[in-house]
Design a protein around this motif. Structure first.
Motif, PDB file in Angstrom:
ATOM      1  N   LYS A   1      46.696  46.971  40.205  1.00  0.00           N
ATOM      2  CA  LYS A   1      45.443  46.256  39.939  1.00  0.00           C
ATOM      3  C   LYS A   1      44.286  47.245  39.881  1.00  0.00           C
ATOM      4  O   LYS A   1      43.804  47.701  40.919  1.00  0.00           O
ATOM      5  CB  LYS A   1      45.180  45.201  41.011  1.00  0.00           C
ATOM      6  CG  LYS A   1      43.983  44.303  40.688  1.00  0.00           C
ATOM      7  CD  LYS A   1      43.797  43.218  41.741  1.00  0.00           C
ATOM      8  CE  LYS A   1      42.621  42.314  41.376  1.00  0.00           C
ATOM      9  NZ  LYS A   1      42.406  41.250  42.390  1.00  0.00           N
TER      10      LYS A   1
ATOM     11  N   SER B   1      40.199  43.576  35.449  1.00  0.00           N
ATOM     12  CA  SER B   1      40.023  42.733  36.637  1.00  0.00           C
ATOM     13  C   SER B   1      38.532  42.522  36.874  1.00  0.00           C
ATOM     14  O   SER B   1      37.705  43.336  36.491  1.00  0.00           O
ATOM     15  CB  SER B   1      40.665  43.381  37.863  1.00  0.00           C
ATOM     16  OG  SER B   1      40.058  44.641  38.120  1.00  0.00           O
TER      17      SER B   1
ATOM     18  N   ILE C   1      40.626  48.762  39.782  1.00  0.00           N
ATOM     19  CA  ILE C   1      39.378  48.302  40.393  1.00  0.00           C
ATOM     20  C   ILE C   1      38.272  48.436  39.350  1.00  0.00           C
ATOM     21  O   ILE C   1      37.411  49.333  39.419  1.00  0.00           O
ATOM     22  CB  ILE C   1      39.065  49.111  41.658  1.00  0.00           C
ATOM     23  CG1 ILE C   1      40.282  49.166  42.576  1.00  0.00           C
ATOM     24  CG2 ILE C   1      37.882  48.483  42.413  1.00  0.00           C
ATOM     25  CD1 ILE C   1      40.111  50.076  43.778  1.00  0.00           C
TER      26      ILE C   1
ATOM     27  N   SER D   1      35.650  46.790  38.748  1.00  0.00           N
ATOM     28  CA  SER D   1      34.262  46.601  39.200  1.00  0.00           C
ATOM     29  C   SER D   1      33.644  47.899  39.705  1.00  0.00           C
ATOM     30  O   SER D   1      32.419  48.041  39.742  1.00  0.00           O
ATOM     31  CB  SER D   1      34.215  45.544  40.312  1.00  0.00           C
ATOM     32  OG  SER D   1      35.009  45.954  41.419  1.00  0.00           O
TER      33      SER D   1
ATOM     34  N   VAL E   1      40.928  54.511  41.203  1.00  0.00           N
ATOM     35  CA  VAL E   1      40.210  53.427  40.522  1.00  0.00           C
ATOM     36  C   VAL E   1      41.126  52.655  39.575  1.00  0.00           C
ATOM     37  O   VAL E   1      41.352  51.457  39.736  1.00  0.00           O
ATOM     38  CB  VAL E   1      38.983  53.964  39.749  1.00  0.00           C
ATOM     39  CG1 VAL E   1      38.245  52.806  39.075  1.00  0.00           C
ATOM     40  CG2 VAL E   1      38.046  54.716  40.683  1.00  0.00           C
TER      41      VAL E   1
ATOM     42  N   CYS F   1      34.556  50.917  38.406  1.00  0.00           N
ATOM     43  CA  CYS F   1      34.881  51.914  37.388  1.00  0.00           C
ATOM     44  C   CYS F   1      33.625  52.421  36.672  1.00  0.00           C
ATOM     45  O   CYS F   1      32.846  51.629  36.140  1.00  0.00           O
ATOM     46  CB  CYS F   1      35.859  51.322  36.382  1.00  0.00           C
ATOM     47  SG  CYS F   1      36.312  52.463  35.063  1.00  0.00           S
TER      48      CYS F   1
END
Length: 210
Positions: free
Chosen positions: A191, A209, A193, A195, A186, A197
């Motif tokens: 980058k 992000s 993630i 969204s 994650v 998490c």
């Protein structure tokens, strides 16, 4: 980051994964030791591919020592730094036989005397094989601890010592695995993630992000 937020972070991680463990495949403390030594600068996947062939043939210090460096190399040559690792593993097996009755020692001091075993590897063995609430800080944990604000530090030892103080006692045994898995899948290096998490709302990272 305050104590209440730290507690909530680990409560969320526990809810998502109640029984975390290593992704390295092993059956005994010795097999775990070999797998962890092999995993330095290598993926767990590549190590598992090697040990699935190695351990059915040799899974004790005596059996791996009997392979010799050349024989062991045949099983691990697709893993990074395999020549150095083969040499260290052979020396470790010899020490285990001569000094520890073929058993993996249960103290950090004795573990770190084994060739190829540093503080991080010792922490993994103590935690995963022997159930001690240690935290082995690898690149994933170092990144997650700093990025989220859980425990900021300039080096792995500083982060480890801060985490041991910051992680609530009830979560300390499994914190190592939760943080590694979170960083691996994650909170990735390039980058994250965010969204996906589970602790996004608690994380103090400024450049999340979308």
């Amino acid at each position: 980051m305050n104590a209440a937020k730290r507690h909530e972070i680990f409560a969320c991680l526990k809810t998502a994964n109640p029984n975390p463990t290593t992704e390295l495949e092993y059956r005994t403390p010795f097999e775990l030791l070999i797998a962890v030594v092999l995993s330095a600068q290598a993926t767990d996947k590549s190590v598992n591919l090697a040990t699935r062939k190695l351990f059915p043939k040799a899974h004790t210090p005596e059996e791996i020592l009997a392979l010799g460096e050349a024989g062991l190399t045949g099983f691990i040559q697709r893993i990074g730094l395999y020549k150095t690792k083969a040499k260290n593993i052979q020396a470790t097996c010899q020490m285990l036989i001569q000094q520890h009755r073929s058993e993996v020692p249960r103290t950090r001091e004795l573990l770190e005397q084994l060739p190829g075993v540093g503080r991080k590897t010792a922490n993994v063995i103590l935690n995963t094989a022997f159930g001690e609430p240690t935290i082995a800080v690898d690149t994933h944990i170092f990144r997650v601890a700093n990025r989220t604000g859980l425990a900021t530090g300039k080096n792995v030892l500083e982060v480890e010592l801060k985490l041991l103080k910051a992680v609530p006692k009830e979560f300390r045994q499994d914190a190592h695995h939760w943080l590694i898995l979170h960083g691996r899948y994650v909170c990735k290096a390039r980058k994250p993630i965010c969204s996906a998490c589970k602790i996004n709302h608690l994380c103090e990272f400024k450049d999340k992000s979308i």
